[in-house]
Design an enzyme around this catalytic site. Sequence first.
Site, PDB file in Angstrom:
ATOM      1  N   GLU A 174      49.627  40.172  37.597  1.00 25.99           N
ATOM      2  CA  GLU A 174      50.011  41.257  38.489  1.00 25.99           C
ATOM      3  C   GLU A 174      51.359  41.717  37.975  1.00 25.99           C
ATOM      4  O   GLU A 174      52.325  40.960  37.978  1.00 25.99           O
ATOM      5  CB  GLU A 174      50.056  40.693  39.923  1.00 25.99           C
ATOM      6  CG  GLU A 174      50.197  41.754  40.970  1.00 25.99           C
ATOM      7  CD  GLU A 174      51.656  42.069  41.208  1.00 25.99           C
ATOM      8  OE1 GLU A 174      52.191  42.950  40.507  1.00 25.99           O
ATOM      9  OE2 GLU A 174      52.240  41.429  42.083  1.00 25.99           O
ATOM     10  N   CYS A 186      57.057  44.408  44.025  1.00 25.82           N
ATOM     11  CA  CYS A 186      56.125  45.082  43.114  1.00 25.82           C
ATOM     12  C   CYS A 186      55.474  46.277  43.804  1.00 25.82           C
ATOM     13  O   CYS A 186      54.862  47.106  43.156  1.00 25.82           O
ATOM     14  CB  CYS A 186      55.079  44.112  42.598  1.00 25.82           C
ATOM     15  SG  CYS A 186      54.361  43.105  43.875  1.00 25.82           S
TER      16      CYS A 186
END
Lengths: 494, 494
Positions: B230, B267
């Site tokens: 990720e 993120c």
Amino acid sequence: MYNDTTQAELDQVLVKAVNAFHQYKTFSLAQRANFMRTIAQEIEALGDELIQTAMAETNLPEARLVGERARTMFQLTSYAAAAEQGNWLEASIHTAVPDKTPPKPDLRKMLVPLGPVVVFGASNFPFAYSTAGGDTACAFAAGCPVIVKAHPAHAQTSTLMANAILTAAKKCNMPDGIFSHVYGAGFEVGEYLAKHDAVKAIGFTGSFGGGKALFDWANQRKNPIPVFAEMGSVNPIFILPEKVELESESLAKQLAGSITLGMGQFCTNPGLLITINSEGLERFIQHLKREIKSVSPAKMLHQGIATNYAEKLTKALAQKGVQLISQTDEEIEEGKGLITLATTNGKTFLENPILHQEVFGPYSLIVQCADEKEFLEVAKALEGQLTATLMATPNDIRAHQDLLNYIQDICGRFILNNVPTGVDVSLPMHHGGPFPASTDSRFTSVGADGIKRFARPLSYQNWDDEFLPDELKNTNPLQIWRTVNNELTREQIS
Amino acid sequence: MYNDTTQAELDQVLVKAVNAFHQYKTFSLAQRANFMRTIAQEIEALGDELIQTAMAETNLPEARLVGERARTMFQLTSYAAAAEQGNWLEASIHTAVPDKTPPKPDLRKMLVPLGPVVVFGASNFPFAYSTAGGDTACAFAAGCPVIVKAHPAHAQTSTLMANAILTAAKKCNMPDGIFSHVYGAGFEVGEYLAKHDAVKAIGFTGSFGGGKALFDWANQRKNPIPVFAEMGSVNPIFILPEKVELESESLAKQLAGSITLGMGQFCTNPGLLITINSEGLERFIQHLKREIKSVSPAKMLHQGIATNYAEKLTKALAQKGVQLISQTDEEIEEGKGLITLATTNGKTFLENPILHQEVFGPYSLIVQCADEKEFLEVAKALEGQLTATLMATPNDIRAHQDLLNYIQDICGRFILNNVPTGVDVSLPMHHGGPFPASTDSRFTSVGADGIKRFARPLSYQNWDDEFLPDELKNTNPLQIWRTVNNELTREQIS
């Protein structure tokens, strides 16, 4: 017979596929299913021309092709039913809990299609794993347009199938570009497609070389894409001591049928029989030899396959420590394959990786291990396989739990006292295995779960019911199974 | 402070992990769940030492870390519950139909664990996405041993967490090697692990550079393995005309909170606000400027992150056509980040790919498009994203169906009138998006569906009930949901 599709033509095909995707992905599950069922009808409408064309191109007998056509239609209609049933969407919902710390938002997730899919069909299944085969059916079910590169060995059959799809597309008012059929004698067309940004996934059935090349191209892209390449395997049969002692004759009959079925041209053909030396084994080998001898060789799919088989067979038999047990001894005409059974011992097998490789055709190697320890070592030394088969009595199973534990790690389907050939089309089928059997062991190329290859999850957060897809609306208008607040249900949300 | 784990030590860790796998994969779902719950208890038992250690290593405030610890424990216990519930196993069964042509064999499928998993934790979530975080919890739930490489920026925190896991492992009689903790200041330890044949999957949270390197190493192996990296994204916010016209002030408040939350070190931080020129937009920008100015900068996670932010920020602001709107104007001490808002027009954005890149920290860029056409072009030009957010009234939504269609293709989570920060831990969460947001858009790293990352399907064909795993036995002793002959049910098979 067919010219290679030019790069300019491919570009046009890809633009159309992208445009088609933006329309087709919004079509309902029922519309997709209707399209797939219409394709099945159009395949049937091709009638005998399809069978005759495929017979001429593949050397496969009529009965086999009639059966394969039925399988192809069943795939289309059963995957259509699965698409509509909607379980593959993995719809899940968690309703908002505003007074929690931190507050839980309303979240709803389902699978959505990836985008245009390129399909490379198999030479050994001109219908079921080619143009209108499993990959194409799964992609349409998922909501993706498809571009098929015709297999050069049966391009005419492929063209007939493509026309059936295009007729169905017209009848169902599908967007232009929902399906395209392209030609390429070499690898260039495939490489161009695999590297093109418009392509979002690849389905492939064939050799390791072909599948691995696609996998590498796809992963080296700026935006890597998934490749579902089913590349075959040697499908080891583990024969346990009590089983061979008690049932050597029936076992030989069962295995001879599987080894020679379709001239061994199946990705699930049993290429390795792994055994332990015993008196029962000697009887088994004699029975197997006799059974195999009684089978007449037929023409292989095409000259390329026949030549490749002859080369790999020669190489396998030339390895030190490999003894021939039986081989077709009649004079055979060009294009037929020699049905061959050979043997070696466990030590030789462990030391020579060439003997672990698939010899695509009617060839099997019996590995005779010295003892239980070597037997386990051979099991541990094997690469990933589509299938592994255990021939065992209940006593055998109880005495070999450690072996079973290891075998499970190397296969996608684990069979007990059955043969690996004959890949049933049903939801619990897993056709795919750890690398190098397939490039992605987490997905199947047979059965309706194959639809999931061409989709990915998308979460919707905090959307008004009015704007959610039907699959996720409170009223559950499609009546699909959904996990609502952690419980599976078909109820609506009040 | 910690020496790099040597290659000899890594080899030992890997041998132990493989041995542990062959035991742990046979443990029941209840045993796995019990282990995970015990880890959560042991984390709690670390008490204030854990919080203080993490505060010293990461500059994160106490309240945030206390919250993150609770999240970490919730992940472990809720994934444990999901593991036991068993829906993730996707168990399916088709009973034999011997009189069909060809006969249908008994087939039963479920997910089985992949093998040893290596986890690389995130610097911005020292608990929840690190040592005992989501990846580790999912791997344990799936039946896989875990090797964690401690994040060099919080190695001491990681060591405390590792000890909690090892204590839990001992209490639950887990096999030796179920969990290992290794150290490496550079990339070498990670590379060695990623390329090692014993490792069967990788979980990673961090930068594009780190994730992509692991992805490439894993795909270049003789036997490629899945990498779930990720890698963050810019998380575009699409602000539609009526919304900004009617709600410019509340919108600015909502977005300022999300942009500056945790000094932008998420993120899912919104790095791009995509808009169309209008009077309402000018008001919105003034409100946003004021809101952001009122936030005091805090220290960033560590000096490396602060330096990296300063460099990327300088580069972004130096691009032709980018204007600064607002920036922290107080004298700030070393290690803090300048909270910054800038703007550019649609044309400049479309022409300069540097502006599409993530600037990890409290920075956002407002892209002001000339008209609806340019707005759509900007949407189409974006790379894959973890999230995309729509700020829109119902009228806006109805008038922008084409835009919505395109946005869906680039994100893993699609948010309406909410902010992307705050990643809820629940089943319908999808945290992962098209490349380069993550290396595999088909799997989530948050929520219990993340368990499926570390598993693959295995079909059992023709097995006696006695020898099947409990999950697939006729009596359904675990009472899990299974698809039996195409219908979801918890009933037993008679």
